[in-house]
Design a protein around this motif. Structure first.
Motif, short mmCIF file in Angstrom:
data_model
loop_
_atom_site.label_atom_id
_atom_site.label_comp_id
_atom_site.label_asym_id
_atom_site.label_seq_id
_atom_site.Cartn_x
_atom_site.Cartn_y
_atom_site.Cartn_z
N VAL A 188 -5.81 -8.10 -3.60
CA VAL A 188 -6.45 -6.79 -3.43
C VAL A 188 -7.74 -6.73 -4.22
O VAL A 188 -7.93 -7.47 -5.19
CB VAL A 188 -5.51 -5.64 -3.88
CG1 VAL A 188 -4.25 -5.60 -3.04
CG2 VAL A 188 -5.16 -5.77 -5.36
N ARG A 191 -3.89 1.96 -7.21
CA ARG A 191 -2.46 1.91 -6.89
C ARG A 191 -1.61 1.90 -8.15
O ARG A 191 -0.55 2.54 -8.20
CB ARG A 191 -2.16 0.67 -6.04
CG ARG A 191 -2.70 0.76 -4.62
CD ARG A 191 -2.42 -0.50 -3.82
NE ARG A 191 -3.03 -0.41 -2.50
CZ ARG A 191 -3.10 -1.41 -1.64
NH1 ARG A 191 -2.60 -2.59 -1.96
NH2 ARG A 191 -3.66 -1.24 -0.46
N ASN A 197 0.80 -1.23 0.00
CA ASN A 197 0.00 0.00 0.00
C ASN A 197 0.83 1.27 0.00
O ASN A 197 0.30 2.37 0.03
CB ASN A 197 -0.98 0.02 1.18
CG ASN A 197 -0.26 -0.09 2.52
OD1 ASN A 197 0.95 0.04 2.59
ND2 ASN A 197 -1.02 -0.34 3.59
N ARG A 198 2.16 1.13 0.02
CA ARG A 198 3.00 2.32 -0.07
C ARG A 198 4.34 1.95 -0.70
O ARG A 198 4.77 0.81 -0.64
CB ARG A 198 3.22 2.96 1.30
CG ARG A 198 3.94 2.07 2.29
CD ARG A 198 3.89 2.64 3.70
NE ARG A 198 4.60 1.79 4.64
CZ ARG A 198 5.86 1.96 4.97
NH1 ARG A 198 6.55 2.95 4.44
NH2 ARG A 198 6.45 1.16 5.84
#
Length: 286
Positions: A130, A138, A95-96
């Protein structure tokens, strides 16, 4: 190429054995600890897939990993073997983009260089972990920010769905493409310019990760102090374990930085002399 656990070995297994073979890591320990090449046939074409360890390997330092990759690339380069594509694997489930994934990407960019950036294919994996809309968002962020420069220089993207059909679709597109065969920057630096590994752009990029690691160390230390003030022993103990891991990583990188910053004036002068001699021989035809 790509971080540990991003699906590199699994991808090779899907192409070669349909995903039923052994040799794929399923835990936090890196399975691939060396450069491994595998030859297979796909629709009449002979394809060689080269699997590399990530720069967060559990058994080797980042500099050791770069040395392995550099050795394989330059042995093949001197034989006249060129890469048709370089696949960079990234988990869409992350997520990052920070820490290890960011470091892997930066070193990858320096290894390829601008001239060979069109050979790079940015492969997203773990789409089954996901929601589709989350993954698409993303991917858009990656294209618009972290991958923007690479894409502007000709890099492509591919959504790998963890199936043999998806894997062979990607390989098939590479087999049928027409591209100029040229070396990547790391090959040119070491084989043509006769750089030491420590002088290459990829090796120098490894040093830049020290700032990020030290920032994480300071942040974790502040959280430990806050947990201690709040008498939260469980959180404090967990943070202290994290701090120990970060400190070990920082010490490892400091050692590598010391190696990278060692001056080699004599080796540099010898290299200049060899290059001048080579150029003279080319001009005279000897």
């Amino acid at each position: 190429m790509g971080p540990t656990g991003s699906g590199k070995s699994s991808f090779v297994d899907k192409v070669v054995r349909g995903g039923v073979g052994e040799g794929v890591g399923h835990d936090l320990t890196s399975y691939t600890s060396e450069v491994k090449s595998t030859r297979c046939m796909l629709e009449g074409s002979s394809v060689v897939l080269v699997d590399t360890p990530g720069f967060d390997d559990t058994s080797c330092s980042d500099l050791d990993i770069l040395a392995m990759i550099s050795h394989w690339l330059n042995v093949e380069y001197q034989k006249g073997t060129m890469l048709d594509a370089i696949l960079y694997f990234h988990r869409i489930s992350d997520n990052r983009m920070a820490g290890t994934p960011a470091k892997n990407l930066k070193v990858f960019e320096k290894l390829c260089g601008k001239a060979a950036m069109s050979k790079a294919i940015l492969v997203t994996t773990m789409w089954d972990e996901v929601e589709d809309n989350v993954g698409k968002e993303r991917l858009k962020e990656l294209k618009d920010s972290y991958w923007r420069t690479m894409i502007s220089r000709g890099s492509k993207t591919f959504e790998y769905k963890n199936t043999r059909n998806s894997a062979t679709q990607l390989i098939r597109s590479i087999v049928h493409q027409e591209t100029m065969r040229r070396g990547v920057q790391l090959q040119v630096e070491i084989s043509d310019l006769e750089f030491e590994l420590e002088e290459t752009a990829a090796a120098r990029e490894l040093c830049n990760s020290l700032k990020d690691i030290n920032a994480r160390r300071m942040e974790t230390l502040q959280r430990i102090r806050a947990a201690a003030s709040a008498a939260d022993q469980e959180t404090s103990a967990d943070l202290q374990r994290q701090y120990a891991e970060i400190l070990a990583q920082l010490n490892s990188n400091l050692t590598q930085a010391q190696l990278l910053n060692q001056e080699r004036p004599q080796g540099f002068l010898q290299r200049i002399r060899r290059l001048l001699t080579r150029n003279r021989q080319k001009r005279t035809g000897n």
